[in-house]
Motif scaffolding. Sequence first.
Motif, PDB file in Angstrom:
ATOM      1  N   ASN A  22     -14.429  16.519   7.752  1.00  0.00           N
ATOM      2  CA  ASN A  22     -15.458  16.754   6.736  1.00  0.00           C
ATOM      3  C   ASN A  22     -15.272  15.908   5.483  1.00  0.00           C
ATOM      4  O   ASN A  22     -16.217  15.712   4.727  1.00  0.00           O
ATOM      5  CB  ASN A  22     -15.489  18.233   6.337  1.00  0.00           C
ATOM      6  CG  ASN A  22     -16.224  19.083   7.342  1.00  0.00           C
ATOM      7  OD1 ASN A  22     -16.878  18.578   8.247  1.00  0.00           O
ATOM      8  ND2 ASN A  22     -16.112  20.386   7.200  1.00  0.00           N
ATOM      9  N   GLN A  44     -22.374  11.181   8.413  1.00  0.00           N
ATOM     10  CA  GLN A  44     -22.266  12.512   7.813  1.00  0.00           C
ATOM     11  C   GLN A  44     -23.613  13.035   7.331  1.00  0.00           C
ATOM     12  O   GLN A  44     -23.784  14.238   7.190  1.00  0.00           O
ATOM     13  CB  GLN A  44     -21.290  12.491   6.633  1.00  0.00           C
ATOM     14  CG  GLN A  44     -19.856  12.345   7.047  1.00  0.00           C
ATOM     15  CD  GLN A  44     -18.931  12.239   5.845  1.00  0.00           C
ATOM     16  OE1 GLN A  44     -19.171  11.456   4.931  1.00  0.00           O
ATOM     17  NE2 GLN A  44     -17.887  13.034   5.849  1.00  0.00           N
ATOM     18  N   ILE A  65     -24.045  12.209  18.076  1.00  0.00           N
ATOM     19  CA  ILE A  65     -23.147  12.856  17.126  1.00  0.00           C
ATOM     20  C   ILE A  65     -22.971  14.319  17.522  1.00  0.00           C
ATOM     21  O   ILE A  65     -23.941  15.000  17.854  1.00  0.00           O
ATOM     22  CB  ILE A  65     -23.720  12.765  15.703  1.00  0.00           C
ATOM     23  CG1 ILE A  65     -23.951  11.291  15.340  1.00  0.00           C
ATOM     24  CG2 ILE A  65     -22.799  13.439  14.699  1.00  0.00           C
ATOM     25  CD1 ILE A  65     -24.852  11.099  14.151  1.00  0.00           C
ATOM     26  N   TYR A  66     -21.720  14.774  17.471  1.00  0.00           N
ATOM     27  CA  TYR A  66     -21.431  16.177  17.732  1.00  0.00           C
ATOM     28  C   TYR A  66     -20.427  16.660  16.694  1.00  0.00           C
ATOM     29  O   TYR A  66     -19.394  16.027  16.462  1.00  0.00           O
ATOM     30  CB  TYR A  66     -20.849  16.377  19.133  1.00  0.00           C
ATOM     31  CG  TYR A  66     -20.448  17.808  19.406  1.00  0.00           C
ATOM     32  CD1 TYR A  66     -21.401  18.825  19.436  1.00  0.00           C
ATOM     33  CD2 TYR A  66     -19.127  18.146  19.608  1.00  0.00           C
ATOM     34  CE1 TYR A  66     -21.036  20.136  19.668  1.00  0.00           C
ATOM     35  CE2 TYR A  66     -18.745  19.458  19.847  1.00  0.00           C
ATOM     36  CZ  TYR A  66     -19.705  20.449  19.873  1.00  0.00           C
ATOM     37  OH  TYR A  66     -19.338  21.749  20.101  1.00  0.00           O
ATOM     38  N   LYS A  67     -20.759  17.769  16.059  1.00  0.00           N
ATOM     39  CA  LYS A  67     -19.871  18.347  15.057  1.00  0.00           C
ATOM     40  C   LYS A  67     -19.510  19.762  15.464  1.00  0.00           C
ATOM     41  O   LYS A  67     -20.370  20.553  15.844  1.00  0.00           O
ATOM     42  CB  LYS A  67     -20.544  18.368  13.686  1.00  0.00           C
ATOM     43  CG  LYS A  67     -19.647  18.944  12.605  1.00  0.00           C
ATOM     44  CD  LYS A  67     -20.296  18.842  11.249  1.00  0.00           C
ATOM     45  CE  LYS A  67     -19.340  19.359  10.189  1.00  0.00           C
ATOM     46  NZ  LYS A  67     -19.889  19.213   8.846  1.00  0.00           N
ATOM     47  N   THR A  72     -16.103  15.862  13.469  1.00  0.00           N
ATOM     48  CA  THR A  72     -17.304  15.215  14.000  1.00  0.00           C
ATOM     49  C   THR A  72     -16.892  14.068  14.883  1.00  0.00           C
ATOM     50  O   THR A  72     -15.967  13.318  14.569  1.00  0.00           O
ATOM     51  CB  THR A  72     -18.183  14.687  12.845  1.00  0.00           C
ATOM     52  OG1 THR A  72     -18.539  15.773  11.978  1.00  0.00           O
ATOM     53  CG2 THR A  72     -19.446  14.029  13.363  1.00  0.00           C
TER      54      THR A  72
END
Length: 76
Positions: A22, A44, A65-67, A72
């Motif tokens: 983050n 982000q 994108i995978y968070k 992430t």
Amino acid sequence: MSMSLNLAEMVPNAIGMIAFDNDGQIIEAVGIGKERKEDVLQLQQVELDDEGFGLLEYDNIQVLIYKKEEKTVAVY
């Protein structure tokens, strides 16, 4: 403890990956991801769905994108 990912198995057409936290600190970069570390700020900002997935398209490249929680992963 390294969590090195085998991108060829996970995403057959992947050309790279960046994993970051983050705070934008890079955890791991593979392939083209090593050359695209400056993308983290833009990655982000991508709006993600309720499950933490998003898609960014630029320069004829798709970035998946995978968070999850504080981490992430962006796959090019």
